[in-house]
Design a protein around this motif. Structure first.
Motif, short mmCIF file in Angstrom:
data_model
loop_
_atom_site.label_atom_id
_atom_site.label_comp_id
_atom_site.label_asym_id
_atom_site.label_seq_id
_atom_site.Cartn_x
_atom_site.Cartn_y
_atom_site.Cartn_z
N TYR A 140 0.84 -1.20 0.00
CA TYR A 140 0.00 0.00 0.00
C TYR A 140 0.88 1.25 0.00
O TYR A 140 2.05 1.22 0.37
CB TYR A 140 -0.97 0.00 1.18
CG TYR A 140 -0.34 0.26 2.54
CD1 TYR A 140 -0.31 1.54 3.09
CD2 TYR A 140 0.21 -0.78 3.29
CE1 TYR A 140 0.24 1.78 4.34
CE2 TYR A 140 0.77 -0.55 4.53
CZ TYR A 140 0.78 0.72 5.05
OH TYR A 140 1.34 0.97 6.28
N GLU A 141 0.29 2.33 -0.41
CA GLU A 141 1.00 3.60 -0.60
C GLU A 141 1.21 4.31 0.73
O GLU A 141 0.27 4.61 1.46
CB GLU A 141 0.18 4.48 -1.54
CG GLU A 141 0.66 5.90 -1.69
CD GLU A 141 -0.37 6.79 -2.35
OE1 GLU A 141 0.01 7.86 -2.85
OE2 GLU A 141 -1.57 6.41 -2.38
N GLU A 142 2.46 4.59 1.05
CA GLU A 142 2.75 5.41 2.23
C GLU A 142 2.38 6.86 1.93
O GLU A 142 2.70 7.39 0.87
CB GLU A 142 4.23 5.33 2.58
CG GLU A 142 4.59 6.11 3.82
CD GLU A 142 6.08 6.03 4.11
OE1 GLU A 142 6.45 5.72 5.24
OE2 GLU A 142 6.87 6.27 3.18
N SER A 143 1.68 7.48 2.83
CA SER A 143 1.29 8.87 2.62
C SER A 143 1.07 9.52 3.98
O SER A 143 1.14 8.87 5.02
CB SER A 143 0.00 8.94 1.78
OG SER A 143 -1.12 8.53 2.55
N GLN A 144 0.79 10.82 3.95
CA GLN A 144 0.48 11.55 5.17
C GLN A 144 -1.00 11.89 5.24
O GLN A 144 -1.40 12.86 5.87
CB GLN A 144 1.32 12.83 5.23
CG GLN A 144 2.81 12.56 5.40
CD GLN A 144 3.62 13.84 5.49
OE1 GLN A 144 3.48 14.72 4.65
NE2 GLN A 144 4.48 13.94 6.49
N LEU A 145 -1.79 11.05 4.59
CA LEU A 145 -3.23 11.30 4.56
C LEU A 145 -3.85 11.23 5.94
O LEU A 145 -4.71 12.03 6.31
CB LEU A 145 -3.88 10.25 3.64
CG LEU A 145 -5.31 10.51 3.20
CD1 LEU A 145 -5.37 11.68 2.24
CD2 LEU A 145 -5.88 9.26 2.52
N HIS A 146 -3.42 10.25 6.72
CA HIS A 146 -3.99 10.05 8.05
C HIS A 146 -3.08 9.09 8.81
O HIS A 146 -2.21 8.43 8.22
CB HIS A 146 -5.41 9.45 7.93
CG HIS A 146 -6.18 9.48 9.21
ND1 HIS A 146 -6.28 8.39 10.04
CD2 HIS A 146 -6.91 10.47 9.81
CE1 HIS A 146 -7.04 8.70 11.10
NE2 HIS A 146 -7.43 9.96 10.98
N LYS A 147 -3.27 9.01 10.12
CA LYS A 147 -2.47 8.12 10.95
C LYS A 147 -2.76 6.65 10.66
O LYS A 147 -1.89 5.78 10.79
CB LYS A 147 -2.72 8.43 12.43
CG LYS A 147 -1.83 7.65 13.38
CD LYS A 147 -1.87 8.27 14.78
CE LYS A 147 -3.27 8.32 15.34
NZ LYS A 147 -3.28 8.78 16.75
N PHE A 148 -4.00 6.34 10.28
CA PHE A 148 -4.39 4.97 9.94
C PHE A 148 -4.98 4.98 8.54
O PHE A 148 -6.05 5.57 8.32
CB PHE A 148 -5.42 4.44 10.94
CG PHE A 148 -4.94 4.47 12.37
CD1 PHE A 148 -4.00 3.56 12.83
CD2 PHE A 148 -5.43 5.42 13.25
CE1 PHE A 148 -3.56 3.60 14.14
CE2 PHE A 148 -5.00 5.46 14.56
CZ PHE A 148 -4.05 4.55 15.01
N ILE A 149 -4.29 4.34 7.59
CA ILE A 149 -4.77 4.38 6.21
C ILE A 149 -4.90 2.99 5.60
O ILE A 149 -5.36 2.86 4.46
CB ILE A 149 -3.83 5.22 5.32
CG1 ILE A 149 -2.40 4.65 5.34
CG2 ILE A 149 -3.85 6.68 5.72
CD1 ILE A 149 -1.45 5.35 4.38
N TYR A 150 -4.55 1.93 6.34
CA TYR A 150 -4.55 0.60 5.75
C TYR A 150 -4.86 -0.45 6.82
O TYR A 150 -4.41 -0.34 7.97
CB TYR A 150 -3.18 0.29 5.13
CG TYR A 150 -3.05 -1.12 4.60
CD1 TYR A 150 -3.44 -1.43 3.31
CD2 TYR A 150 -2.54 -2.12 5.41
CE1 TYR A 150 -3.32 -2.73 2.83
CE2 TYR A 150 -2.42 -3.42 4.94
CZ TYR A 150 -2.81 -3.72 3.65
OH TYR A 150 -2.71 -5.00 3.19
#
Length: 233
Positions: A140-150
């Protein structure tokens, strides 16, 4: 080739030393199914991405679209059962009396499949006695969208598709202080899981965000692979 010759060919090519190989299975069909070493998930890359290429940077619009909110990822999700859960606004960090102009809306986008191991060429005696390793992998893509993304939840199920014989869950926490924008691997090997496994239930969820524009969490390379390796209890 005779049934005995197909059986001998299967055992030789897959190096199934010590594995039970009864006369019951159609060994020609088993050989042609190629149950070992291949991905048993259908459509493992519905977003058309590859882990060997960095995930694309999200497009930045010159002006917000102000269109209707989006909550589901783009892609061809044939072979998957999908579901979208729109999450309530998180106002926990907003001081009392503050004026709120816009808050991001988050959603979980879930995708799941059930793999029928017998239909894929594996036989009951192998799963019950030999118990080959079952490798589960995802990116999955690492991002700064949120603390929990996957999230990932995989279950080994019995004949009735309800009895859980073994399961593995992943719910990582992202480091929002670092932005490397790369693929992050999630993997697990089921071994020594006991008799009775007939199905693998694979479910993962990615978090998407909508705030003027839509920002998804991308994924790729989902796989369930059975290896002709005897496991230990």
């Amino acid at each position: 080739m005779s049934a005995a010759e197909w059986k001998e060919r299967c055992g030789a090519e897959w190096s199934l030393r010590g594995a039970p190989m009864p006369d019951g299975p159609d060994w020609k069909a088993v050989y042609e199914a190629k149950p070992f070493g291949r991905n048993l998930l259908k459509n493992p890359n519905p977003q058309g991405l590859c882990k060997d290429t960095p995930p694309p940077e999200p497009p930045m619009s010159e002006a917000p679209s102000h269109g209707p909110p989006r909550f589901e990822s783009d892609g061809d999700f044939s072979g998957w059962t999908t579901n979208t859960e729109v999450l309530p606004f998180d106002t926990s960090g907003i001081p009392e009396g503050a004026v709120i102009c816009q808050l991001p809306t988050y959603s979980w986008f879930s995708m799941e499949q059930i793999v029928d191991l017998k239909a894929e060429g594996l036989w009951e005696e192998l799963m019950d006695e030999f118990q080959p390793e079952i490798l589960v992998q995802d990116w999955y893509e690492e991002s700064q969208l949120h603390k929990f993304i996957y999230q990932l939840h995989v279950k080994l199920l019995g004949e009735d598709k309800r009895t859980v014989i073994s399961e593995h869950t992943v719910n990582p926490t992202e480091d929002l202080s670092v932005y490397s924008h790369r693929w992050k691997e999630v993997s697990h090997v089921f071994s020594g899981y006991g008799p009775g496994v007939r199905f693998v239930h694979f479910l993962h969820r990615v978090k998407n965000q909508f705030m003027f524009d839509f920002f998804p969490t991308l994924f790729t390379g989902s796989s369930v692979i059975v290896r002709p390796t005897k496991t230990s209890a």
